[in-house]
Enzyme design. Structure first.
Site, short mmCIF file in Angstrom:
data_model
loop_
_atom_site.label_atom_id
_atom_site.label_comp_id
_atom_site.label_asym_id
_atom_site.label_seq_id
_atom_site.Cartn_x
_atom_site.Cartn_y
_atom_site.Cartn_z
N GLU A 4 0.74 -1.10 -0.04
CA GLU A 4 0.11 0.07 0.05
C GLU A 4 0.82 1.10 0.09
O GLU A 4 0.57 2.24 -0.87
CB GLU A 4 -0.97 -0.04 1.23
CG GLU A 4 -1.84 1.26 1.21
CD GLU A 4 -2.77 1.22 2.44
OE1 GLU A 4 -3.45 -0.02 2.84
OE2 GLU A 4 -3.60 2.39 2.70
N ARG B 73 -7.31 3.06 13.37
CA ARG B 73 -8.10 1.71 13.18
C ARG B 73 -8.03 0.63 14.49
O ARG B 73 -9.10 0.09 14.71
CB ARG B 73 -7.96 0.78 11.89
CG ARG B 73 -9.02 -0.02 11.62
CD ARG B 73 -8.81 -0.38 10.14
NE ARG B 73 -9.20 0.23 8.77
CZ ARG B 73 -10.52 0.18 8.67
NH1 ARG B 73 -11.38 -0.67 9.17
NH2 ARG B 73 -11.03 0.82 7.46
N GLU C 80 -10.68 -7.92 4.00
CA GLU C 80 -9.82 -8.19 5.67
C GLU C 80 -10.59 -8.90 6.55
O GLU C 80 -9.81 -9.55 7.23
CB GLU C 80 -9.60 -6.70 5.83
CG GLU C 80 -8.56 -6.35 4.95
CD GLU C 80 -8.52 -4.54 5.27
OE1 GLU C 80 -9.37 -3.96 4.96
OE2 GLU C 80 -7.34 -4.03 5.92
N1 MTE Z 1 -6.37 -11.65 -1.17
C1 MTE Z 1 -5.25 -12.13 -2.01
N2 MTE Z 1 -5.38 -13.11 -2.67
N3 MTE Z 1 -4.18 -11.22 -2.02
C2 MTE Z 1 -3.93 -10.10 -1.57
O1 MTE Z 1 -2.85 -9.48 -1.58
N4 MTE Z 1 -4.96 -8.63 0.17
C3 MTE Z 1 -6.01 -8.42 1.22
C4 MTE Z 1 -7.58 -8.86 0.75
N5 MTE Z 1 -7.23 -10.21 0.30
C5 MTE Z 1 -4.97 -9.58 -0.49
C6 MTE Z 1 -6.23 -10.41 -0.57
C7 MTE Z 1 -6.20 -6.80 1.63
S1 MTE Z 1 -4.92 -6.41 2.74
C8 MTE Z 1 -6.88 -6.07 1.27
S2 MTE Z 1 -7.24 -4.63 1.96
C9 MTE Z 1 -8.04 -6.37 0.40
O2 MTE Z 1 -7.64 -7.88 -0.34
C10 MTE Z 1 -8.06 -5.55 -1.00
O3 MTE Z 1 -8.68 -5.76 -2.00
P1 MTE Z 1 -10.34 -5.32 -2.00
O4 MTE Z 1 -10.59 -4.20 -1.61
O5 MTE Z 1 -10.72 -5.64 -3.57
O6 MTE Z 1 -10.95 -6.46 -1.12
N1 LUZ Z 2 -5.48 1.84 4.63
C1 LUZ Z 2 -5.76 3.24 4.59
C2 LUZ Z 2 -6.18 1.05 5.13
O1 LUZ Z 2 -5.09 4.00 4.32
N2 LUZ Z 2 -6.84 3.47 5.45
C3 LUZ Z 2 -7.69 2.70 6.13
O2 LUZ Z 2 -8.72 2.90 6.78
C4 LUZ Z 2 -7.22 1.37 5.85
N3 LUZ Z 2 -8.06 0.22 6.43
C5 LUZ Z 2 -7.61 -1.13 6.20
C6 LUZ Z 2 -6.79 -1.38 5.25
N4 LUZ Z 2 -5.95 -0.36 4.59
MO1 MOS Z 3 -5.38 -4.04 2.86
S1 MOS Z 3 -4.35 -3.83 4.84
O1 MOS Z 3 -5.95 -2.74 3.18
O2 MOS Z 3 -3.92 -3.69 1.92
#
Ligand code: MTE
Ligand code: LUZ
Ligand code: MOS
Length: 763
Positions: A238, A316, A717
């Protein structure tokens, strides 16, 4: 491409990438064909966690075979600064180093091997400064990233006096290595007039663009960042993909040649931040009837050497410090503590799991002291619709629904009795069972980040091409966006293509994070598609002699007043084109109605919450301290899932990742801030043998999800947090063997710690 089902209305299943994934044809950063003349970077990084650089001698490295140039902070034309929230992080160390693994110089050579060989020839003299690795020590020394924050509701001090029972304790949770299969990396290709195209393995294309713009001192419009997909991010990309992209950009900018840097696993483990370890104190007060009347918590977040995303993660933790419970009197304070570790960063759950581990520890402590099952306390305090979270948002709760359904469906009473019977019959094998309710707020907690854009083109042959800021990292967001277009237009998924995320097509994107990518980018896509559909309907109506709202497209046929017309999708599109009607649209979506007042620490930050209940059962070998998870059974609030195969996969993956964090993944830094668990031989993640033998996911259909895409709640998540139940199931098994065990609330509960706990407190 065979998508199994022709039309999404027939129940779209699976991931669009499955075909190329299984054939090994999917393109990741390291698969991008290299342009001839490409050079390769590698970092010389600090061997010392804290100190003053006295001398940097890279003369030998410069002479090393294949080396083209070595860059230091002096070569940065813009600003040597990559801090996003707080500007406190240098790209390349100037006079001081703040953690082991901090980049000091970038060596660029004609091959990866040459670059890495040369790294070994760099010599540095660093006068060491005191090293802090413990967040409580950092707090004592006032080493804080930002001032502390406190969330408050009611009055804890006076309510503790009224409580029948009050318990205090401490809980610690450790970090977690992201271990994305694809390591961090970037590839920067110069183009005319000083512009650059940067391929990056990032969750945040705009974050990379911004960081490169700052470092190079050139406007963002000269920087095209392109992301096809990631081999996993889990939050680790991120913010922390920025450095590698900026380094490649720096070298490419000076050398006018393409430069690539894909980290080796050990470099990645050593140089990048992880999930934040937390150390916390809690105090919980209950009535005679086990109602939690008051709760206080103090969180010490181990932020590492720079802010990175720590302030947002900290926030968070506070948002989720009461998990899925209603507690009328709460005071929670959080400190973001600066230590000499690599800056810790986003990781699935983003501070939420750390906060939830503490309240669950407090409840477990109370249950153990009161000699009842924790579930007695948990169940009695689940938040109900209309009740208020400590930050002011009023709950629309599914917590009770999930819990009750799990109790019934998985026959909790019977399961609990079976564990009891098993433990009565077995001396050296013990079972433990624990329930884990979850509650997770969906939206970036920083309100402004909750916006997204989508660019939709319909080509004259009826095929559709979509660009958004969403980054595919295995979570299936591209499939969900494709489903949106296929659904709105009622065309075959084969007709829709999702483009790479690219900063020249979509600007100012928020990172793909906070589980919100499908909600945000899917909504923007829906708006764009609907806009184009509206235009097509006008064209169709003129042609067929009816009103636009009497036109409908069903499975690629055009209907007028429910009657099948002579036109199909392709013909309608071609007709619109010949009439010079625009077949493209760029739409903008911003989540409505969310707000947060940072002064009052109150507001309505989340578009909605996701709930669930998990039941975790474990069998423990009390001679060896090793264990197996028999099952994780969950009832999860999906709203109305738009893709059950993806959503189930997200649950299973999240659960196993959560169990890994809580039970086996152990990050160890020594007192000098050196990472000891720096390879896959010393850092253990769950494999098929240690994953639970059974994972059941029940899809609880819930309503009230109008802000979710197609009423399908975000899933990325939340399921990780079921893994917290694994710690407590294991703890219960230990207690079944040794009721007087001195086991502390200290995760991960590794086999080593389990073994010690099994025989602790015994004379
Ligand atoms: N699933 C896979 N296969 N690989 C990933 O890196 N990241 C997770 C989740 N599931 C991830 C995953 C995280 S930290 C987040 S925030 C969400 O996917 C982001 O994608 P979304 O917003 O489309 O759910
Ligand atoms: N990233 C962010 C995040 O910048 N703000 C958020 O609130 C958050 N929450 C979950 C995962 N990534
Ligand atoms: Mo997920 S920790 O919001 O990339």
């Amino acid at each position: 491409m065979n998508l199994h089902v022709k039309f999404p209305s027939g129940g779209f299943r699976g991931l669009i990438d499955s075909y190329t994934h299984t054939r090994g044809e999917s393109i990741y950063l390291d698969d991008i064909p290299e342009i001839s003349g490409t050079l390769f970077g590698a970092c010389f990084d600090s061997p010392i966690a804290h100190g003053v650089i006295k001398d940097l001698d890279y003369s030998e490295a410069l002479k090393s075979e294949g080396v083209v140039r070595i860059f230091t902070s002096q070569d940065i034309p813009g600003r040597n600064q990559i801090g996003g929230i707080v500007e406190d992080e240098e790209l390349l160390a100037e006079s001081k180093v703040h953690f082991c693994g901090m980049p000091i110089a970038l060596i660029v050579a004609t091959s990866e091997e040459s670059a890495r060989l040369a790294v070994k020839k760099v010599k540095v003299k660093i006068d060491p400064l005191p090293v802090i690795t413990d967040p409580r020590e950092a707090k004592e020394k006032n080493e804080l990233i930002i001032p502390p924050r406190t969330f408050k509701i009611g009055d804890t001090a006076s309510s503790f006096e009224k409580c029948a029972y009050v318990f205090e304790g401490r809980a610690d949770s450790n970090g977690q290595e992201h271990l994305y299969i694809e390591t961090q990396g970037a590839y920067a290709v110069p183009s005319e007039n000083g512009s650059l195209k940067i391929y990056s393995s990032t969750q945040g294309p705009t974050a990379v663009q911004r960081a490169c713009s700052k470092v190079l001192g050139i406007p963002m419009h000269q920087l095209e960042v392109d992301v096809t997909r990631l081999g996993g991010g889990f939050g680790g990309k991120e913010d922390q993909a920025n450095a590698w992209a900026a380094l490649c950009a720096l070298a490419a900018f000076h050398l006018k040649r393409p430069v690539k840097y894909a980290l080796h696993r050990m470099e990645d483990m050593r140089m990048t931040g992880k999930r934040h370890p937390y150390s916390s104190d809690f105090k919980i007060g209950l009535s005679k009837e086990f109602k939690i009347l008051a709760y206080e918590a103090t969180f010490y977040q181990n932020a590492g050497a720079a802010a990175d995303l720590s302030p947002a993660v900290l926030e968070r933790t506070l948002f989720h410090c009461t998990n899925s419970y209603f507690i009328p009197n709460v005071k929670a304070t959080a400190y973001s503590c600066r230590t000499n570790l690599p800056p810790n960063t986003a990781f699935r759950g983003f501070g939420g799991p750390q906060g939830m581990f503490v309240i669950e520890s407090a409840i477990a402590k109370a249950a153990e002291e009161l000699k009842v099952n924790a579930s007695e306390i948990q169940k009695r305090n689940l938040i109900r619709t209309g009740e208020e979270f400590p930050y002011g948002q009023i709950a629309v709760s599914e917590a009770n629904e999930c819990w009750v359904k799990a109790e019934e469906l998985y026959e909790l009473n019977k399961a609990t009795q079976e564990v009891r019977n098993f433990n009565a019959e077995n001396k050296f094998l013990k079972k433990g069972i624990a329930l884990m309710p979850i509650c997770f707020g969906i939206s970036f907690t920083k309100t402004l980040m909750n916006q997204a854009r989508s660019l939709v083109h319909v080509y004259s042959d009826g095929s559709v091409n979509i660009s958004t800021g969403a980054v595919e990292m295995g979570q299936g967001v591209n499939t969900k966006i494709l489903q949106v277009a296929a659904n709105v237009f009622s065309i075959s998924p084969d007709k829709v293509k999702i483009n790479s995320a690219n900063t020249f097509r979509i600007a100012n994107t928020s990172p793909t994070a906070a589980s919100a990518a499908a909600d945000l980018n899917g909504r923007a896509t829906m708006m764009a598609c609907n806009e184009i559909l509206g235009r097509l309907k006008i064209v169709g109506a003129k042609e067929l002699g009816c009103k636009p709202d009497e036109i409908e497209i069903r499975e690629e046929c055009v209907y007028a007043n429910d009657g099948k017309s002579k036109l199909d999708w392709k013909q309608l599109v071609m007709l619109a084109y010949t009439k010079r009607v625009s077949l493209s649209e760029h739409a903008h979506y911003a989540t409505p109605d969310i707000h947060f007042d940072l002064k009052a620490e109150k507001g309505h930050p989340f578009s909605y919450h996701v709930y669930g209940t998990g039941i975790v059962t474990v069998t423990l070998d009390c001679i060896r301290g090793i264990y197996e998870f028999d099952s994780v059974k969950v009832v999860h609030d999906f709203g109305q899932s738009m893709n059950p195969v993806i959503d189930k996969g997200q649950c299973e993956g999240g659960i196993v990742q959560g169990i890994g964090w809580m039970t086996m993944e152990e990050i160890i830094y020594d007192k000098e801030g050196k990472l000891k668990s720096n390879a896959l031989s010393t850092y253990k993640v769950p494999d098929v043998y240690s994953a639970p033998k059974q994972i059941d996911v029940h899809f609880l259909e819930t309503k009230n999800n109008s802000l979710a895409l197609f009423n399908s709640k975000a899933v990325g998540e939340p399921p990780l947090m079921y893994g917290i139940g694994a710690y407590f199931a294991l703890r219960n098994a230990v207690k079944a063997f040794n009721a007087g065990s001195l086991i502390s609330f200290d995760a991960p509960l590794t086999p080593e710690k389990v073994l010690m706990a099994l025989y602790s407190g015994k004379s």
